[in-house]
Design an enzyme around this catalytic site. Structure first.
Site, short mmCIF file in Angstrom:
data_model
loop_
_atom_site.label_atom_id
_atom_site.label_comp_id
_atom_site.label_asym_id
_atom_site.label_seq_id
_atom_site.Cartn_x
_atom_site.Cartn_y
_atom_site.Cartn_z
N LYS A 254 14.42 6.84 7.85
CA LYS A 254 15.41 5.76 7.89
C LYS A 254 15.53 5.10 6.51
O LYS A 254 14.53 4.81 5.84
CB LYS A 254 14.98 4.70 8.92
N HIS B 67 -22.13 1.34 -14.31
CA HIS B 67 -21.25 2.01 -13.34
C HIS B 67 -20.53 3.17 -14.01
O HIS B 67 -19.43 3.00 -14.53
CB HIS B 67 -20.21 1.02 -12.81
N ARG C 68 -26.15 -8.73 -12.45
CA ARG C 68 -26.88 -9.91 -12.93
C ARG C 68 -28.35 -9.58 -13.15
O ARG C 68 -28.98 -10.05 -14.06
CB ARG C 68 -26.72 -11.00 -11.87
N GLU D 101 -18.92 5.50 -12.76
CA GLU D 101 -17.69 5.90 -12.06
C GLU D 101 -16.42 5.38 -12.75
O GLU D 101 -15.35 5.98 -12.63
CB GLU D 101 -17.71 5.45 -10.59
N GLU E 139 -33.15 -11.01 -6.28
CA GLU E 139 -31.87 -11.33 -5.65
C GLU E 139 -32.05 -11.45 -4.14
O GLU E 139 -31.40 -12.26 -3.49
CB GLU E 139 -30.84 -10.23 -5.97
N CYS F 282 -25.98 1.22 -10.26
CA CYS F 282 -26.24 -0.21 -10.37
C CYS F 282 -27.24 -0.65 -9.29
O CYS F 282 -28.41 -0.37 -9.40
CB CYS F 282 -24.93 -0.99 -10.31
N LEU F 283 -26.78 -1.23 -8.18
CA LEU F 283 -27.70 -1.58 -7.11
C LEU F 283 -28.47 -0.34 -6.64
O LEU F 283 -29.65 -0.43 -6.29
CB LEU F 283 -26.93 -2.21 -5.95
N GLU G 111 5.13 -15.77 -3.11
CA GLU G 111 4.30 -15.95 -4.31
C GLU G 111 4.68 -15.01 -5.45
O GLU G 111 4.31 -15.24 -6.59
CB GLU G 111 2.82 -15.82 -3.95
N TYR H 140 -13.75 -6.39 1.10
CA TYR H 140 -12.92 -6.25 2.30
C TYR H 140 -11.53 -6.81 2.07
O TYR H 140 -10.55 -6.40 2.68
CB TYR H 140 -13.55 -6.97 3.50
N SER I 242 0.81 -1.23 0.00
CA SER I 242 0.00 0.00 0.00
C SER I 242 0.84 1.27 0.00
O SER I 242 0.55 2.23 0.70
CB SER I 242 -0.94 0.06 1.22
N GLY J 227 1.39 3.06 -2.67
CA GLY J 227 1.05 3.95 -3.78
C GLY J 227 1.87 3.63 -5.01
O GLY J 227 2.13 4.48 -5.84
N1 GLN Z 1 -26.52 -7.16 -7.09
C1 GLN Z 1 -27.06 -6.44 -8.19
C2 GLN Z 1 -27.10 -7.29 -9.45
O1 GLN Z 1 -26.41 -8.29 -9.55
C3 GLN Z 1 -26.31 -5.16 -8.44
C4 GLN Z 1 -24.88 -5.35 -8.79
C5 GLN Z 1 -24.05 -4.10 -8.67
O2 GLN Z 1 -24.44 -3.17 -8.02
N2 GLN Z 1 -22.87 -4.10 -9.27
O3 GLN Z 1 -27.80 -6.99 -10.39
#
Ligand code: GLN
Length: 542
Positions: free
Chosen positions: A188, A508, A463, A510, A406, A382-383, A150, A54, A14, A16
């Site tokens: 150091k 997405h 999905r 972003e 889902e 998305c979600l 590794e 995570y 980490s 950078g």
């Molecule tokens: N879980 C949702 C799906 O599979 C949204 C996925 C997400 O936000 N990338 O459609």
């Protein structure tokens, strides 16, 4: 002849290193060279797509649908080139390919070994990136830290590359940390010396050492590192923690990194043009007239890396809008238990980012309701778009039943669902919609106004989809389906009519935001949030 720059890391992870590699790409590109960046990840997963955020932070999705390491996001933001599936190679992929070939009998009965079979496979992928991109310079970053067991096959492959393509076509850069001891108030160099010794033990002598530090690196220290590690003095580059990561290319240029690289590898190029980049950095650092407070409501908020592209995209948009940005990370599980609900009250805008699984979902629905009813700008990714639809459906049908299959496969109102043709193959696992898809924008919609064009291409990773059975009913309730796939079957963007800004995208956005080119949807969202912030300041707000 392709030139290769190999970036390794020492002392700690980490550091950078990804930003350093990306920044080298930017300064070389600013001299008119074509560049690409590749990441070698020593872990055994085939890609990070199956890892928990995570464990690994965000999964960055490329145009071609590859699910990759988040460093590829930094590369794309800095060099502003689309990367491909080949740009992220893991040990898992390497071994999978070697074993497949062994099973096919491609090795003609030989004993398969790390050297040469695994290392050859690694080199073949590096060479393929060079061939397919035709880049003047290929920058290759190795994940992890020198000394990791590794990582050895990757480092061995990089060592061999110098023999394969020649000294003048390869350059090794080692990125290390100079720790600071508060007791003596000094930096150091010993860990750097050890890590370079480790690298030399593998047969790699670095040509350049970049030293991350939280204090100024004095000339004496640079001399000392040059002497002990056997590199040129001008090739010891201090990398003090910068105010913004986008400053790093300017720092590298100032230390003559590109000059050194071009001279060492005999690269002929024009003088650098970093003026647009420098303007952008100056704009980031300048004092802004007002500040916008945005809440990000997600389930991995303890780990900022889980939403790094969302964070970057919000910042690109805020700089562009000439406002400061304050981000509040809000746990959707807290909201689900109706804890900290008051935190929503002070916000100028809310982002509900992507996610998988049921945990925290009701907290996101509470958030969407709050934003819809109180006219708080809302951007669903998305979600976050699916949540916005579920919330509106619950309100419209006056029932808690509407849901995504889902989260509740038996719901009577499956407003978010698998597509019919997807259902049959669901068990095979290959049902994720990944990568770039075209989207037509409805004239006059908020989305069309934001983009200013009528056809866009955006990256997906999900999905489930909007269920077309509900188009009419939810349309009457104020849902505008402002982005559709060209065949009209898939809802890609939805917005709430009569709201200052409540928009969700199934893709997405972003992933395509760049520091010099903020994403239109993020820009429009921040503008709406800014309007709210200023109205509050002037006492005319809600
Ligand atoms: N879980 C949702 C799906 O599979 C949204 C996925 C997400 O936000 N990338 O459609």
């Amino acid at each position: 002849m392709t030139k290769y720059i190999f970036c390794t890391g020492g002392v700690v992870s980490s550091l950078g290193k990804g930003v350093a590699a990306a920044s080298i790409g930017r300064i070389l590109k600013s001299r008119g060279l074509t560049v690409t960046v590749q990441k070698l990840d020593p872990y055994l997963n085939v890609d990070p797509g199956t890892m928990s955020p995570y464990e690994h932070g965000e999964v960055f999705v490329l145009e071609d649908g590859a699910e990759t390491d988040l460093d590829l996001g930094a590369y794309e933001r800095f060099i502003d080139e689309n990367l491909s599936r080949l740009s992220n190679l893991t040990s898992g992929q390497v071994y999978q390919e070697v074993i497949n070939r062994e099973r096919r009998g491609d090795y003609l009965g030989k004993t398969i070994q790390v050297i040469p079979h695994v290392t050859n496979q690694i080199k073949a992928t590096i060479n393929r990136v060079a061939r397919e991109t035709q880049a003047d310079v290929v920058i290759v970053e190795v994940g992890g830290t020198v000394g990791d067991i590794e990582g050895l096959p990757f480092l061995e492959a990089l060592r061999q590359m110098r023999k394969d393509v020649g000294r003048e076509n390869t350059l090794y850069i080692h990125v290390t940390l100079l720790p600071h001891l508060a007791t003596t108030n000094e930096l150091k160099t010993k860990p750097t010396q050890h890590s370079v010794r480790e690298l030399r033990g593998i047969g790699i002598q670095p040509d350049m050492i970049m030293c991350r530090a939280d204090l100024p690196v004095t000339d004496d220290l640079r001399d000392k590192i040059a002497l002990f590690c056997d590199v040129d003095r001008q090739a010891v580059i201090p990398l003090e923690t910068a105010e913004t990561i986008y400053e790093v290319p300017l720092v590298l240029e100032q230390y003559g990194v590109a000059d050194f690289i071009c001279e060492r590898m005999d690269i002929d190029c024009r003088p650098p043009n970093l003026s647009e980049w420098a303007d952008m950095v100056a704009h980031i650092k300048k004092v802004k007239p007002y500040s916008v407070k945005v809440g990000v409501v997600g389930k991995y908020v303890e780990l900022e890396d889980a939403y790094i592209s969302v964070y970057e995209a919000l910042n690109h948009a805020a700089t562009h809008q000439d406002c400061d940005l304050e981000i509040e990370w809000i746990s959707s599980e807290d909201l689900e238990r109706m804890r900290h609900i008051e935190r929503l009250a002070g916000l100028d805008g809310v982002v509900v980012p992507g996610g998988f699984g049921e945990r925290g979902i009701e907290g996101k629905i509470v958030t969407a309701k709050y934003c819809r009813v109180n006219h708080v700008p809302y951007l669903g990714l998305c979600l976050g778009m699916q949540v916005m639809v579920i919330e509106l459906a619950r309100d419209t049908f006056e029932s808690d039943a509407p849901n995504s299959t889902e989260f509740n496969p038996a719901t009577h109102f499956p407003v978010i669902d698998l597509m019919p043709d997807q259902r049959d193959i669901a068990d095979l696992g290959g049902t994720m919609r990944l990568g770039s898809y075209p989207c037509h924008l409805a004239p006059g919609s908020v989305a069309a106004q934001a983009y200013g064009v009528d056809l866009v291409h955006e990256r997906h990773r999900h999905r489930f989809e909007f269920n077309n059975e509900y188009r009419e009913q939810l349309g009457r309730a104020g849902l505008v389906l402002s982005g559709l796939s060209p065949d009209g079957r898939l809802v890609e963007i939805a917005e709430i009519k009569g709201h200052p800004f409540m928009l969700g995208s199934q893709f997405h956005p972003e992933f395509k935001s760049r520091p010099t080119r903020p994403h239109p949807l993020f820009a429009a969202f921040i503008k709406a949030a800014g309007d709210r912030a200023r109205a509050k300041m002037n006492g005319t707000g809600e």
